[in-house]
Design an enzyme around this catalytic site. Sequence first.
Site, PDB file in Angstrom:
ATOM      1  CB  ILE A   1      -0.970   0.109   1.111  1.00  0.00           C
ATOM      2  CG1 ILE A   1      -2.234   1.215   1.060  1.00  0.00           C
ATOM      3  CG2 ILE A   1      -0.151   0.058   2.588  1.00  0.00           C
ATOM      4  CD1 ILE A   1      -3.423   1.227   2.047  1.00  0.00           C
ATOM      5  CE  LYS A   2       3.182   1.901   4.871  1.00  0.00           C
ATOM      6  NZ  LYS A   2       3.442   3.192   6.305  1.00  0.00           N
TER       7      LYS A   2
END
Length: 454
Positions: A45-46
Amino acid sequence: MSAKIKNNILETIGHTPMIRLNSVAQGIQATVLAKVETFNPGHSIKDRMAVKMIDDAEASGKLLPGGTIIECTSGNTGMGIALAAAVKGYKCIFTTSDKQSKEKIDMLKAVGAEVIVCPTNVEPDDPRSYYSVAEKLSKEIPNSVWLNQYDNLSNRQAHYESTGPEIWNQTDGKITHFVVGVGTGGTVSGVARYLKEKNPAVQVWGIDTYGSVFKKYHETGIFDRKEIYPYITEGIGEDILPKNVDFSLIDHFEKVTDKDAALAARRLAREEGLLLGYSAGSALAGLLQMKDKLKKDDVVVILFHDHGSRYVGKLYNDDWMRERGFLESELRVRDLILSKRDRKFISVQDSESVKNVLKLMKDLDISQLPVLSGEEIKGSVTESTILEFILNNPLQNSEKKVSEIMAAPFPVVNPELPVRDLNKYISKNTPAVIAKDLSGDLIVLTQYDIIQAL
């Protein structure tokens, strides 16, 4: 150029799938959906916030062409930044802690980053900490910027603009609970802000780990240094209070042990085909701990941050797990349960006819069944018992109740029982036992299950 063709890897970020959880969600009344962020190009998700932080740094003039990006990272943010830096032409220097997996560090180096490993067990303001080293480098290196994902509010804004709307739209606005591990706080705060603007009743549950300050601070307002101690779980929990964590948007924090998180992550791989990271295990274990708070009509979205390829030498290595006491060297009943793919508890009522029970066994290809009276286990019946009855009583009514031919109930065994001790319970006349899985649900274990596990 065709709209089907992406101009670069960054255009593939976002729009990750929502996947229903089945086996691991047994025993939970609510619908449980997973927002699986491993489908981003950096497998976490980063990627979302990494690009947002860089874009905002460029717009503000803090990041100039040919510059160097410096960041303290547990690995995933670094990967997202490195991908963006490769496309945009920046250099990267990352500081990380020595508890991070070797796979994470090697992958950051593979995409051209310089990685500096710092000690974990030091105070955040210690000059050796990965926060302090990153800040020091940013002051020493010309034309550099320290993005500082912990306090850079572009982090949570990225999730307000992308992750939150995706979750709302994918659930058609029916989401009632959002469950996610909390580290820098960007994901939980950005998503929570969006969802609560849409529906203030949405509950946000943050998953914390033992050794982190979040839960106690949220409940008491006290930053207690006695809460801080080393832990193995990666990606969640903190010994600082990042500015990205908006505690007012989080309804509850649930702590999960290193062991429970590791075992839950392995369950996701074996039972759902989802090879995920440590924080995913924490999120699932936390949800299972809180399952009694959920109702049938609830729609839970649990967010899984990153991919299990970064933990192959840890979570998915039996030797590493055993060294930390997470796996027993001796096979136990609970290990049989975890290895069993179909864990539905199939039973019949004692008022059912012998004929119907035999048909059910044939349809489901099973050879034994518990017999219940209401919810109470009263006996057991096997395919051989039914066939023997039919052969010996060919003229009797096939509508005879199964209660009239059933045997004693299958023995109920403790999940911690060593498999070698099952020979005390299973025999020719007793082909199965009953145990409880991690969710507290009953499950039948047969001789075939034991052979399969061994």
